[in-house]
Write an enzyme that holds these catalytic residues in place. Structure first.
Site, PDB file in Angstrom:
ATOM      1  N   GLY A   1      63.191  48.693  45.704  1.00 12.04           N
ATOM      2  CA  GLY A   1      64.448  49.117  45.327  1.00 12.04           C
ATOM      3  C   GLY A   1      64.509  49.514  43.890  1.00 12.04           C
TER       4      GLY A   1
ATOM      5  N   GLY B   1      59.631  43.468  39.594  1.00 10.53           N
ATOM      6  CA  GLY B   1      59.908  42.323  38.965  1.00 10.53           C
ATOM      7  C   GLY B   1      61.164  41.604  38.876  1.00 10.53           C
TER       8      GLY B   1
ATOM      9  N   SER C   1      69.303  37.842  43.767  1.00 11.84           N
ATOM     10  CA  SER C   1      70.586  37.332  43.403  1.00 11.84           C
ATOM     11  C   SER C   1      71.110  38.148  42.228  1.00 11.84           C
ATOM     12  CB  SER C   1      70.733  35.918  43.056  1.00 11.84           C
ATOM     13  OG  SER C   1      70.036  35.401  42.008  1.00 11.84           O
TER      14      SER C   1
ATOM     15  N   GLY D   1      80.986  28.328  31.654  1.00 18.75           N
ATOM     16  CA  GLY D   1      79.868  27.703  32.297  1.00 18.75           C
ATOM     17  C   GLY D   1      78.621  27.211  31.269  1.00 18.75           C
ATOM     18  N   SER D   2      78.362  25.837  31.710  1.00 16.57           N
ATOM     19  CA  SER D   2      77.343  25.076  30.744  1.00 16.57           C
ATOM     20  C   SER D   2      76.332  24.686  31.234  1.00 16.57           C
ATOM     21  CB  SER D   2      78.124  23.909  30.181  1.00 16.57           C
ATOM     22  OG  SER D   2      78.404  23.039  31.285  1.00 16.57           O
TER      23      SER D   2
ATOM     24  N   LEU E   1      73.640  27.366  28.392  1.00 16.26           N
ATOM     25  CA  LEU E   1      72.957  26.381  27.191  1.00 16.26           C
ATOM     26  C   LEU E   1      71.872  27.401  26.647  1.00 16.26           C
ATOM     27  CD1 LEU E   1      72.043  23.113  28.681  1.00 16.26           C
ATOM     28  CD2 LEU E   1      73.656  23.594  26.783  1.00 16.26           C
TER      29      LEU E   1
ATOM     30  N   GLU F   1      84.244  24.886  30.557  1.00 14.28           N
ATOM     31  CA  GLU F   1      83.281  24.411  32.221  1.00 14.28           C
ATOM     32  C   GLU F   1      84.500  23.838  32.952  1.00 14.28           C
ATOM     33  OE1 GLU F   1      81.404  23.140  34.664  1.00 14.28           O
ATOM     34  OE2 GLU F   1      80.183  23.912  33.208  1.00 14.28           O
TER      35      GLU F   1
ATOM     36  N   ASP G   1      65.971  33.198  45.944  1.00 19.55           N
ATOM     37  CA  ASP G   1      67.797  33.049  45.857  1.00 19.55           C
ATOM     38  C   ASP G   1      68.581  33.236  47.114  1.00 19.55           C
ATOM     39  OD1 ASP G   1      66.841  32.494  43.225  1.00 19.55           O
ATOM     40  OD2 ASP G   1      67.917  34.010  42.424  1.00 19.55           O
TER      41      ASP G   1
ATOM     42  N   HIS H   1      44.674  12.411  22.507  1.00 21.22           N
ATOM     43  CA  HIS H   1      45.384  11.592  21.167  1.00 21.22           C
ATOM     44  C   HIS H   1      45.167  12.522  20.201  1.00 21.22           C
ATOM     45  CE1 HIS H   1      47.194   9.168  18.403  1.00 21.22           C
ATOM     46  NE2 HIS H   1      46.014   9.105  17.714  1.00 21.22           N
TER      47      HIS H   1
END
Length: 530
Positions: free
Chosen positions: A82, A86, A194, A229-230, A235, A252, A374, A510
């Protein structure tokens, strides 16, 4: 270099499992892998009465992963791109957004005078950035990764069809929507991805009111931007905008900010990512009407109503509004109805083997048709789509395989990062009660970690949830520096069924950040890490 990478990928995929004998053509020369399948490549195919063994509709991360594995199994393969090799992740999502976060993160670090002074560093003068330069960094990265993906497909002999693929309603057929040409394959994998979801009443012009697609262009840095939206997307963009000088207001609909996150992690995230920045929020309200403005002349108008009563509560006038209300399947007008496939809100029903079902409730398997990513709604993450694509090919080859979605990690690339695998603590409590086992919980702290302290990044925690009866890890939630990298060890543990007893005895380097996890694993069995 691309051919070396491609050879490595095919070798790795071949090692996944031995290929089952099947009618298929050998790897074809790269000359046959042009933008449209040539007649010579189709004539050379040995797929019996079909043009290809496998046709993949969509060329995002999921379609790409499926194509690589299909070729590794020596299956002749075509991908309908299409003109979007990607897909969302590379061109309008994961990849360019990380470039914006990286660049804006540098700006935030260089402006953090108190943080730098802790290292004995002082920045003289004003920290400046070039907005166009930041935006170009994102575009160049996306183009580079897109080129790499396309190069790997060509190197492996995958035929790339530029048009959008649609089902014709007849078995084994896919039509190029651009040319009208019909191609056939024994098996078809749907991977259409999506698109951003825009609620009713919201008018998007992609200039002053925009989805994540428009936000990634970074055409401006608004003085005040509302983010509707959150979740993950909202974010991450609040992180970008505030680093570059914007003020942000979250809108929200649900009662809590960051509603999909583990509550304990969300509270820490609110303290670190919202309260300490020029961000405020409204919860329990819908943006019922959003009207675009004119930059520098007319503000964006946002009318909000109470989520319960639907009464008007407030009207905001801001410089820009970003719509981050989730995504919906890109499955419209692709011949699903004509093929006897019913969708629910656009989502295609599949079983655990990624085989398409005629409907969500008691649907029957549609022979030779799979759906990944999706579009099936199981887990809307790029790497989940890739895993599903590989799984679909395994099942096509006759090797039964199911993806363990509980073991797929996710991350939010804010500063600091948030990462998780498995259910939230709230969900795990319900799961334990329903299934009759005891939930255990153990934590590790970045404040006690030498590497984190050396970075002056002591904020954050890692929380391990496990089954006390078996010791198996159920979920892990992390907020802190490089959480997105740390979560992989935990995802592997969930996938392998590793117990906290086993993990507690494994040696961690460590001083490294992964010792935060070591502390949590040891704590689960009554041991001390330090």
């Amino acid at each position: 270099m691309r051919f070396f990478v491609a050879s490595t990928l095919i070798a790795a995929a071949s090692a996944f499992a031995p290929a089952v004998p099947r009618t298929a053509a050998p790897l074809r020369p790269s000359s046959s892998s042009s933008s449209s399948p040539s007649s010579s490549s189709l004539d050379a195919s040995k797929c019996g009465s079909y043009d290809f063994d496998v046709i993949i509709v969509g060329c995002g991360v999921g379609g790409h992963g499926a194509a690589l594995h299909s070729r590794a199994q020596d299956l002749t393969t075509a991908v309908f791109s299409g003109k979007d090799v990607g897909g969302t992740c590379v061109n309008r999502g994961c990849v360019p957004s990380k470039a914006l976060l990286a660049a804006s993160g540098r700006v935030r670090e260089m402006k953090a005078e108190q943080h730098l002074e802790g290292f004995g560093i002082r920045v003289e003068g004003e920290v400046k950035f070039d907005r166009e330069g930041v935006a170009n960094h994102a575009k160049q990265l996306a183009n580079r990764v897109k080129g790499n993906l396309e190069g790997s497909l060509v190197a492996l002999g995958v035929d790339i069809v530029d048009g959008r693929g649609v089902l014709t309603g007849k078995p084994n057929e896919v039509k190029d929507e651009s040319s009208g040409k019909v191609y056939t394959a024994k098996d078809i994998i749907l991977a259409p991805g999506s698109i951003p979801f825009v609620p009713l009443g919201v008018t998007v012009d992609e200039k002053t009111v925009y989805t994540s697609d428009g936000a990634l262009e970074l055409n401006s840095v608004p003085e005040w931007v509302a983010i509707i939206g959150s979740g993950y997307i909202g974010l991450e963009f609040s992180d970008v905008y505030t680093a570059l000088g914007s003020e942000v207001t979250f809108i929200e609909a649900l009662p809590n900010i960051m509603p999909t996150f583990d509550r304990e992690i969300a509270k820490q995230a609110e303290r670190l990512l919202i309260r300490e920045r020029p961000i405020d929020y409204r919860t329990g309200v819908f943006a019922s009407e959003v009207t675009p403005g004119v930059p520098g002349e007319k503000p964006v108008t946002i009318k909000m109503i109470d989520a319960q009563t639907k009464e008007h509560v407030e009207t905001l006038e801001v410089d820009a509004a970003m719509v981050a209300t989730g995504r919906v399947p890109n499955t419209s007008d692709m011949g699903l109805k004509e093929s006897g496939i019913e969708t629910s809100r656009g989502f295609v029903a599949v079983d655990e083997k990624m085989r398409v079902l005629t409907k969500h409730d008691d649907g029957e398997v549609v022979p030779g048709v799979y759906c990944i990513g999706d579009a099936n709604g199981k887990m809307m993450l790029a790497h989940a789509a890739s895993a599903q694509g590989i799984s679909a090919v395994e099942n096509i080859c006759g090797r039964s395989h199911e993806v363990n979605h509980d073991a797929i990690p996710a991350a939010c690339f804010t500063h600091p990062e948030i990462a998780m695998v498995g259910p939230t603590e709230e969900q795990a409590v319900e799961k334990a009660a329903a299934e009759g086992w005891t939930l255990g919980k153990s934590q590790g702290s970045f404040r006690a970690n030498s590497k984190a302290l050396a970075e002056l990044e002591g904020n954050g925690m890692a929380k391990v949830l496990y089954n006390k009866d078996t010791g198996k890890v159920v979920a892990v939630h992390i907020i802190g520096i490089h959480a997105a990298d740390l979560i992989q060890e935990c995802a592997n543990a969930v996938a392998a069924g590793t117990t906290v007893q086993e993990l507690s005895m494994m040696v961690h380097t460590h001083p490294t950040l992964c010792e935060v996890l070591d502390e949590a694993f040891k704590g689960a069995v009554g041991m001390s890490a330090h």
